[in-house]
Design an enzyme around this catalytic site. Structure first.
Site, PDB file in Angstrom:
ATOM      1  N   LYS B 170       0.985  -1.180  -0.271  1.00  0.00           N
ATOM      2  CA  LYS B 170      -0.110  -0.078  -0.184  1.00  0.00           C
ATOM      3  C   LYS B 170       0.896   1.205  -0.125  1.00  0.00           C
ATOM      4  O   LYS B 170       0.471   2.073  -0.694  1.00  0.00           O
ATOM      5  CB  LYS B 170      -1.074  -0.153   1.140  1.00  0.00           C
ATOM      6  CG  LYS B 170      -1.794   1.311   1.407  1.00  0.00           C
ATOM      7  CD  LYS B 170      -2.906   1.374   0.233  1.00  0.00           C
ATOM      8  CE  LYS B 170      -3.652   2.334   0.395  1.00  0.00           C
ATOM      9  NZ  LYS B 170      -4.732   2.846   1.251  1.00  0.00           N
ATOM     10  N   LYS B 238      -0.959  11.152   6.227  1.00  0.00           N
ATOM     11  CA  LYS B 238      -0.455  10.171   6.956  1.00  0.00           C
ATOM     12  C   LYS B 238       0.245   8.986   6.378  1.00  0.00           C
ATOM     13  O   LYS B 238       1.136   8.535   6.799  1.00  0.00           O
ATOM     14  CB  LYS B 238      -1.784   9.747   8.001  1.00  0.00           C
ATOM     15  CG  LYS B 238      -1.440   8.462   8.851  1.00  0.00           C
ATOM     16  CD  LYS B 238      -1.977   7.160   8.264  1.00  0.00           C
ATOM     17  CE  LYS B 238      -3.701   7.278   8.079  1.00  0.00           C
ATOM     18  NZ  LYS B 238      -4.039   5.902   7.349  1.00  0.00           N
TER      19      LYS B 238
END
Lengths: 293, 293
Positions: B170, B238
């Site tokens: 990811k 983030k």
């Protein structure tokens, strides 16, 4: 139709071949004559100067390297304008400065010669398969006259506005590709460092929000260590420099594009890898890493 | 199958709905209860704590915001592990730290509980249309058991390796998207400043070497001034922070990703636009420009 083609590099030769295949009469010139050999074998005629190409053609395409090459090929004594008349339509497919495209169009207009700027996107594959995207600037009438030719070499042709608008659209295109190429390079570096199977990563990323043309087309080449130029890194660096100069004139600070330019500068100017394709950027990062160790 | 879902934000709610539509029995929990209302109306049961969700489920999905939320929801007294037993399979879909995914998997393994990390890509559209890409880390046996569930919510599922490998994949995905989002933003800024029709530019670029998912999906939203979050900018920031921390650990200097992180930091931390979607990045550049004038 009698077509001239000046500048038969990786892209130019493939485009010229498609025009030849479409049944047009083709006259070619290239600074390095050997790069026209395959076209001449396939039926094109060679001319000794750009001027002579134009004298034998109704429509002349130019696709050379840098803005200075464009200026020279259009304005030199044996150049494009020297052979042009009011019937000639000139099309510069070189990715070059919008301001130079305007200058060439104005000079042409003052002598009744129609000029278009028509840079393309799609790389060597797009040129070979006639699936390029053509971004055109110039007058509507000239555009309509040569549109059938564009359609033989591309799958998408758009007139963006007056002279220079094609170059501006191409700059927008290169800014986007600066994002996909730097993103792809850093994605693959991360992938390898994290110990993931890079083929699986390319496959998964192609199916989701990260999907892009560079990933699908250059990703596999990088994994095969294939840095053959589809598009020369030194030409891409030239494009990014033009884009950033234009952006600067407009008061825009494009930091991602500026960062990409710096990375390609290291590749081309420091490591002398400008003759690799744009996908060779990853070799620069590798070298930086090795040196830091 | 009895399924639990903890964290029903934009993405989580859409994924949970697809599992419900597939005929599974669903129990849900979310910190803000109101965000589960549509699911409860559609037939899901509410539970007061993550622990209670797990106690009523065979497979539990978690999709919360930040690594600290993940840690809390798994390890707190009323949390996921408190309700788990050797039959439970836990799947964290939050994009979070690879090291935290490893820690959760190790803790689970020590108690005979199967854990997978399975972050996704594809945004709100992918979640709604069940066309997500799922990137999985963990043990093959647990993966095979829940693969049919993944197939109900996605079009692509890949097991990348042991615990944490899904998170690493990811991160690779987000690094790629950092390139497409910054590239798209700067492309549109240039396009507007150059006076080109941005719809024509998106259309032409979609057909060539600049083509990418962000351009096709976020480009039109930006032209409509639609900054509704498909994916929150603060969550993307983030992700980029995690990616760069991991890259740093591996000795990689990813300058394009670092530049993207700085731009999203300005958007989220300086201009407080973290609740916009990632496509809102262009608003930050506009502000910078206005202030410089």
């Amino acid at each position: 139709m009698k077509i001239g083609f000046v500048g038969t590099g990786v892209m130019g030769a493939a485009i010229a071949q498609n025009l030849l295949d479409a049944g047009h009469e083709l006259t070619v010139f290239n600074r390095t004559k050997s790069k026209t050999a395959a076209l001449v074998t396939a039926g094109a005629s060679w001319a000794d100067t750009p001027k002579k190409v134009v004298e034998q053609s109704e429509v002349v395409f130019t696709m050379v390297g840098f803005p200075n090459d464009v200026k020279q090929v259009y304005f030199e004594d044996d150049g494009i304008f020297a052979g042009s008349n009011e019937q000639t339509i000139l099309i510069d497919m070189t990715t070059s400065k919008p301001s130079l495209a305007q200058k060439i169009a104005e000079y042409g207009a003052s002598r009744g010669i129609k000029v278009l700027d028509a840079p393309v996107s799609g790389g060597d594959i797009g040129a070979k398969n006639a699936t390029l995207t053509v971004m055109v600037g110039g007058q509507e009438t000239a555009y309509q006259q040569v549109k059938p030719l564009f359609e033989k070499i591309s799958k998408k042709v758009t007139l963006f506005g007056p002279a220079g608008a094609g170059q501006h659209a191409k700059m927008a295109n290169q800014i986007m590709i600066a994002g996909t190429m730097t993103g792809l390079t850093e994605t693959l570096l991360y992938t390898k460092a994290a110990g993931l199977d890079p083929h699986k990563v390319l496959d998964a990323l192609s199916a989701g929000g990260a999907q892009n043309w560079s990933l699908s087309n250059y990703g596999p080449r990088i994994l095969d260590d294939d840095y053959t130029p589809g598009f020369f890194a030194r030409h891409f660096l030239k494009d990014l420099r033009i884009a950033l100069q234009e952006a600067d004139k407009m008061g825009l600070d494009l930091s991602a594009t500026a960062n990409a330019k710096r990375l390609y500068e290291v590749m081309v100017d420091v490591y002398d890898l400008g003759d690799q394709g744009t996908q060779g950027l990853i070799n620069t990062y590798s070298k930086v890493d090795k040196e830091n160790k």
